[in-house]
Motif scaffolding. Structure first.
Motif, PDB file in Angstrom:
ATOM      1  N   ALA A   1      17.050   3.390   4.743  1.00  0.00           N
ATOM      2  CA  ALA A   1      16.168   4.270   5.498  1.00  0.00           C
ATOM      3  C   ALA A   1      15.753   3.638   6.816  1.00  0.00           C
ATOM      4  CB  ALA A   1      14.937   4.614   4.664  1.00  0.00           C
ATOM      5  N   ARG A   2      15.748   2.302   6.903  1.00  0.00           N
ATOM      6  CA  ARG A   2      15.355   1.653   8.154  1.00  0.00           C
ATOM      7  C   ARG A   2      16.405   1.785   9.244  1.00  0.00           C
ATOM      8  NH1 ARG A   2      13.654  -3.191   5.002  1.00  0.00           N
ATOM      9  NH2 ARG A   2      11.707  -2.536   4.081  1.00  0.00           N
ATOM     10  N   ASP A   3      17.543   2.400   8.940  1.00  0.00           N
ATOM     11  CA  ASP A   3      18.518   2.680   9.991  1.00  0.00           C
ATOM     12  C   ASP A   3      18.000   3.756  10.940  1.00  0.00           C
ATOM     13  OD1 ASP A   3      20.194   0.837   8.880  1.00  0.00           O
ATOM     14  OD2 ASP A   3      21.409   2.302   7.798  1.00  0.00           O
ATOM     15  N   ASP A   4      17.045   4.540  10.497  1.00  0.00           N
ATOM     16  CA  ASP A   4      16.445   5.599  11.297  1.00  0.00           C
ATOM     17  C   ASP A   4      15.205   5.041  11.995  1.00  0.00           C
ATOM     18  OD1 ASP A   4      15.434   7.911  12.369  1.00  0.00           O
ATOM     19  OD2 ASP A   4      15.299   8.992  10.478  1.00  0.00           O
ATOM     20  N   ALA A   5      15.160   5.129  13.322  1.00  0.00           N
ATOM     21  CA  ALA A   5      14.018   4.609  14.081  1.00  0.00           C
ATOM     22  C   ALA A   5      12.736   5.340  13.713  1.00  0.00           C
ATOM     23  CB  ALA A   5      14.284   4.735  15.576  1.00  0.00           C
ATOM     24  N   ARG A   6      12.842   6.593  13.337  1.00  0.00           N
ATOM     25  CA  ARG A   6      11.634   7.348  12.951  1.00  0.00           C
ATOM     26  C   ARG A   6      11.068   6.807  11.645  1.00  0.00           C
ATOM     27  NH1 ARG A   6      14.632  12.944  13.455  1.00  0.00           N
ATOM     28  NH2 ARG A   6      16.000  11.648  12.216  1.00  0.00           N
ATOM     29  N   HIS A   7      11.930   6.402  10.748  1.00  0.00           N
ATOM     30  CA  HIS A   7      11.443   5.811   9.500  1.00  0.00           C
ATOM     31  C   HIS A   7      10.782   4.465   9.768  1.00  0.00           C
ATOM     32  CE1 HIS A   7      11.084   4.753   5.332  1.00  0.00           C
ATOM     33  NE2 HIS A   7      11.600   3.583   5.644  1.00  0.00           N
ATOM     34  N   CYS A   8      11.338   3.695  10.696  1.00  0.00           N
ATOM     35  CA  CYS A   8      10.710   2.416  11.055  1.00  0.00           C
ATOM     36  C   CYS A   8       9.303   2.658  11.580  1.00  0.00           C
ATOM     37  CB  CYS A   8      11.546   1.702  12.112  1.00  0.00           C
ATOM     38  SG  CYS A   8      13.125   1.124  11.490  1.00  0.00           S
ATOM     39  N   ARG A   9       9.147   3.709  12.351  1.00  0.00           N
ATOM     40  CA  ARG A   9       7.803   4.036  12.858  1.00  0.00           C
ATOM     41  C   ARG A   9       6.901   4.481  11.708  1.00  0.00           C
ATOM     42  NH1 ARG A   9       3.482   4.265  14.277  1.00  0.00           N
ATOM     43  NH2 ARG A   9       2.619   4.700  16.313  1.00  0.00           N
ATOM     44  N   ASP A  10       7.463   5.128  10.690  1.00  0.00           N
ATOM     45  CA  ASP A  10       6.693   5.496   9.492  1.00  0.00           C
ATOM     46  C   ASP A  10       6.153   4.257   8.780  1.00  0.00           C
ATOM     47  OD1 ASP A  10       6.769   8.256   9.521  1.00  0.00           O
ATOM     48  OD2 ASP A  10       8.574   8.390   8.289  1.00  0.00           O
ATOM     49  N   VAL A  11       6.989   3.239   8.651  1.00  0.00           N
ATOM     50  CA  VAL A  11       6.572   2.000   7.984  1.00  0.00           C
ATOM     51  C   VAL A  11       5.413   1.369   8.744  1.00  0.00           C
ATOM     52  CG1 VAL A  11       7.312  -0.359   7.422  1.00  0.00           C
ATOM     53  CG2 VAL A  11       8.808   1.558   6.923  1.00  0.00           C
ATOM     54  N   LEU A  12       5.523   1.333  10.068  1.00  0.00           N
ATOM     55  CA  LEU A  12       4.457   0.743  10.867  1.00  0.00           C
ATOM     56  C   LEU A  12       3.177   1.575  10.776  1.00  0.00           C
ATOM     57  CD1 LEU A  12       6.709  -0.174  13.883  1.00  0.00           C
ATOM     58  CD2 LEU A  12       5.705  -1.765  12.254  1.00  0.00           C
ATOM     59  N   ALA A  13       3.315   2.892  10.738  1.00  0.00           N
ATOM     60  CA  ALA A  13       2.138   3.763  10.622  1.00  0.00           C
ATOM     61  C   ALA A  13       1.485   3.633   9.251  1.00  0.00           C
ATOM     62  CB  ALA A  13       2.535   5.211  10.886  1.00  0.00           C
ATOM     63  N   ALA A  14       2.274   3.406   8.213  1.00  0.00           N
ATOM     64  CA  ALA A  14       1.717   3.259   6.863  1.00  0.00           C
ATOM     65  C   ALA A  14       0.915   1.970   6.730  1.00  0.00           C
ATOM     66  CB  ALA A  14       2.840   3.280   5.828  1.00  0.00           C
ATOM     67  N   LEU A  15       1.260   0.973   7.510  1.00  0.00           N
ATOM     68  CA  LEU A  15       0.575  -0.308   7.440  1.00  0.00           C
ATOM     69  C   LEU A  15      -0.756  -0.294   8.193  1.00  0.00           C
ATOM     70  CD1 LEU A  15       1.300  -3.309   6.537  1.00  0.00           C
ATOM     71  CD2 LEU A  15       1.740  -3.657   8.947  1.00  0.00           C
TER      72      LEU A  15
ATOM     73  N   PRO B   1       0.802  -1.214   0.000  1.00  0.00           N
ATOM     74  CA  PRO B   1       0.000   0.000   0.000  1.00  0.00           C
ATOM     75  C   PRO B   1       0.838   1.269   0.000  1.00  0.00           C
ATOM     76  CG  PRO B   1       0.074  -0.911   2.194  1.00  0.00           C
ATOM     77  CD  PRO B   1       0.769  -1.891   1.278  1.00  0.00           C
ATOM     78  N   ASP B   2       2.102   1.166   0.325  1.00  0.00           N
ATOM     79  CA  ASP B   2       2.966   2.334   0.436  1.00  0.00           C
ATOM     80  C   ASP B   2       4.318   1.997  -0.176  1.00  0.00           C
ATOM     81  OD1 ASP B   2       4.862   4.041   2.758  1.00  0.00           O
ATOM     82  OD2 ASP B   2       3.307   5.048   1.619  1.00  0.00           O
ATOM     83  N   ARG B   3       5.054   3.021  -0.517  1.00  0.00           N
ATOM     84  CA  ARG B   3       6.368   2.813  -1.134  1.00  0.00           C
ATOM     85  C   ARG B   3       7.312   2.046  -0.205  1.00  0.00           C
ATOM     86  NH1 ARG B   3      10.731   7.500  -1.888  1.00  0.00           N
ATOM     87  NH2 ARG B   3      12.377   6.204  -2.725  1.00  0.00           N
ATOM     88  N   TRP B   4       7.181   2.256   1.089  1.00  0.00           N
ATOM     89  CA  TRP B   4       8.114   1.665   2.048  1.00  0.00           C
ATOM     90  C   TRP B   4       7.652   0.321   2.580  1.00  0.00           C
ATOM     91  CZ3 TRP B   4      12.355   4.186   1.496  1.00  0.00           C
ATOM     92  CH2 TRP B   4      12.320   5.543   1.179  1.00  0.00           C
ATOM     93  N   VAL B   5       6.405  -0.050   2.325  1.00  0.00           N
ATOM     94  CA  VAL B   5       5.882  -1.321   2.834  1.00  0.00           C
ATOM     95  C   VAL B   5       6.090  -2.380   1.763  1.00  0.00           C
ATOM     96  CG1 VAL B   5       3.848  -2.536   3.652  1.00  0.00           C
ATOM     97  CG2 VAL B   5       4.193  -0.150   4.267  1.00  0.00           C
ATOM     98  N   GLU B   6       6.898  -3.354   2.092  1.00  0.00           N
ATOM     99  CA  GLU B   6       7.188  -4.473   1.194  1.00  0.00           C
ATOM    100  C   GLU B   6       7.166  -5.745   2.023  1.00  0.00           C
ATOM    101  OE1 GLU B   6      12.001  -3.902   1.495  1.00  0.00           O
ATOM    102  OE2 GLU B   6      10.942  -3.236  -0.279  1.00  0.00           O
TER     103      GLU B   6
END
Length: 175
Positions: free
Chosen positions: A111-125, A69-74
């Protein structure tokens, strides 16, 4: 390219070396070697994709990941993002933590080296999950988010429309 003959394929297949434990035959034995046992029709269940989720919620997460559903969710991104988010918060001591920005934020792996980006992935899901699975994932995230808020400092210069985890002080990728 020509196709291989079935006899040639059978000749290269591995053969069973252990003799069968059956009663002796009254007829002459066959000229061919016994076949190897076929694998069972039911494969084993895959390991849990996201630790802490039920099997139904895990299945829903896998389904949404495959829909991308999102560019970062795979596929596999949720488990990886949750693991890295936990690892960032697992650092010993009660010191302040500064999430380090990814050096190459356009690369999904970097990008997953950044904890904030990891939270973005979880929020996108989250919006794409069914309500019960979403509630389970939120239950996993709630204590982690509280710990993130406790161990990071607010950024007074962050844009007010950014998600709350991006309104925390971070570190540059170069230290």
């Amino acid at each position: 390219m020509p196709r291989n003959r079935p006899g040639a394929l059978r000749a290269t297949a591995p053969r069973a070396t252990a003799p069968r434990a059956t009663a002796p035959r009254a007829t002459a034995p066959r000229a061919t070697a016994p076949r190897a046992t076929a694998p069972s029709r039911r494969p084993e269940a895959p390991p849990p994709h996201v630790p802490g989720l039920s099997a139904a919620a895990d299945r829903d997460v896998r389904r949404v990941e495959w829909q991308r559903p999102d560019r970062w969710v795979e596929p596999g991104a949720t488990g990886e993002a949750l693991r890295r988010y936990r690892a960032f918060l697992r650092a010993p001591g009660g010191r302040w933590r500064y999430p380090r920005a990814a050096e190459f934020s356009c690369c999904p792996g970097c990008a997953r080296d950044d904890a904030r980006h990891c939270r973005d992935v979880l929020a996108a899901l989250l919006p794409h999950l069914p309500p019960r699975s979403r509630a389970e994932l939120v239950r996993l995230l709630r204590p982690l988010d509280a710990e993130f808020r406790r161990r990071t400092l607010p950024d007074p210069f962050a844009p007010p429309d950014a998600p709350w985890w991006w309104r925390r002080l971070g570190d540059s990728p170069w230290g």
